[in-house]
Design a protein around this motif. Structure first.
Motif, PDB file in Angstrom:
ATOM      1  N   THR A  37       0.984  -1.260   0.370  1.00 12.30           N
ATOM      2  CA  THR A  37      -0.125  -0.557   0.251  1.00 12.30           C
ATOM      3  C   THR A  37       0.989   1.184  -0.148  1.00 12.30           C
ATOM      4  N   VAL A  40       2.251   1.867  -3.143  1.00 13.57           N
ATOM      5  CA  VAL A  40       1.390   2.065  -4.621  1.00 13.57           C
ATOM      6  C   VAL A  40       1.053   3.656  -4.321  1.00 13.57           C
ATOM      7  N   ASP A  41       0.986   4.363  -2.720  1.00 14.73           N
ATOM      8  CA  ASP A  41       0.209   5.680  -2.804  1.00 14.73           C
ATOM      9  C   ASP A  41       1.873   6.190  -3.136  1.00 14.73           C
ATOM     10  N   GLU A  42       2.601   5.681  -2.964  1.00 15.38           N
ATOM     11  CA  GLU A  42       4.333   7.256  -3.122  1.00 15.38           C
ATOM     12  C   GLU A  42       4.107   7.208  -4.512  1.00 15.38           C
ATOM     13  N   SER A  43       3.867   5.758  -5.100  1.00 12.74           N
ATOM     14  CA  SER A  43       3.944   5.693  -6.462  1.00 12.74           C
ATOM     15  C   SER A  43       3.141   6.695  -6.896  1.00 12.74           C
ATOM     16  N   LYS A  44       1.384   6.698  -6.671  1.00  9.82           N
ATOM     17  CA  LYS A  44       0.661   7.547  -7.490  1.00  9.82           C
ATOM     18  C   LYS A  44       1.264   9.087  -7.302  1.00  9.82           C
ATOM     19  N   ALA A  45       1.158   9.503  -5.803  1.00 12.91           N
ATOM     20  CA  ALA A  45       1.684  10.746  -6.044  1.00 12.91           C
ATOM     21  C   ALA A  45       2.959  11.630  -6.591  1.00 12.91           C
ATOM     22  N   GLN A  53      10.515   4.714  -8.601  1.00 11.30           N
ATOM     23  CA  GLN A  53       9.124   5.305  -9.503  1.00 11.30           C
ATOM     24  C   GLN A  53       9.161   5.053 -10.332  1.00 11.30           C
ATOM     25  N   THR A  57       6.625   2.841 -13.093  1.00  8.23           N
ATOM     26  CA  THR A  57       6.067   2.730 -14.540  1.00  8.23           C
ATOM     27  C   THR A  57       6.037   1.949 -15.178  1.00  8.23           C
ATOM     28  N   ASN A  60       4.263  -1.265 -14.476  1.00  9.21           N
ATOM     29  CA  ASN A  60       2.136  -1.729 -14.890  1.00  9.21           C
ATOM     30  C   ASN A  60       2.437  -1.405 -16.494  1.00  9.21           C
TER      31      ASN A  60
END
Length: 70
Positions: A37, A40-45, A53, A57, A60
């Motif tokens: 989690t 995922v959260d840090e990647s989205k941010a 990072q 990318t 995915n």
């Protein structure tokens, strides 16, 4: 892995890097779910360290899509 093309190998490598980070975070005391989690959260941010990072990318990437292009 020999049957994979270069892009598939890069994606697999990126996914392995993320798994290694989950394991590292678990060893630091996080649960597996909390570690995933967090990543995922840090990647989205966009706040993961640069190499992670990029790995997120690339990991995915979907067939027929350019990573990072939606």
């Amino acid at each position: 892995m020999q049957a994979l093309n270069d892009q598939q190998k890069q994606i697999a490598g990126a996914r392995m890097m993320l798994v290694q980070e989950v394991v590292r975070l678990q060893q630091a005391g996080m649960t597996r779910i909390a570690a995933v989690t967090f990543i995922v959260d840090e990647s989205k941010a966009g706040t993961l360290p640069e190499a992670l990072q990029r790995a997120a990318t690339l990991a995915n990437a979907k067939k027929g899509r350019t990573p990072g292009k939606g």
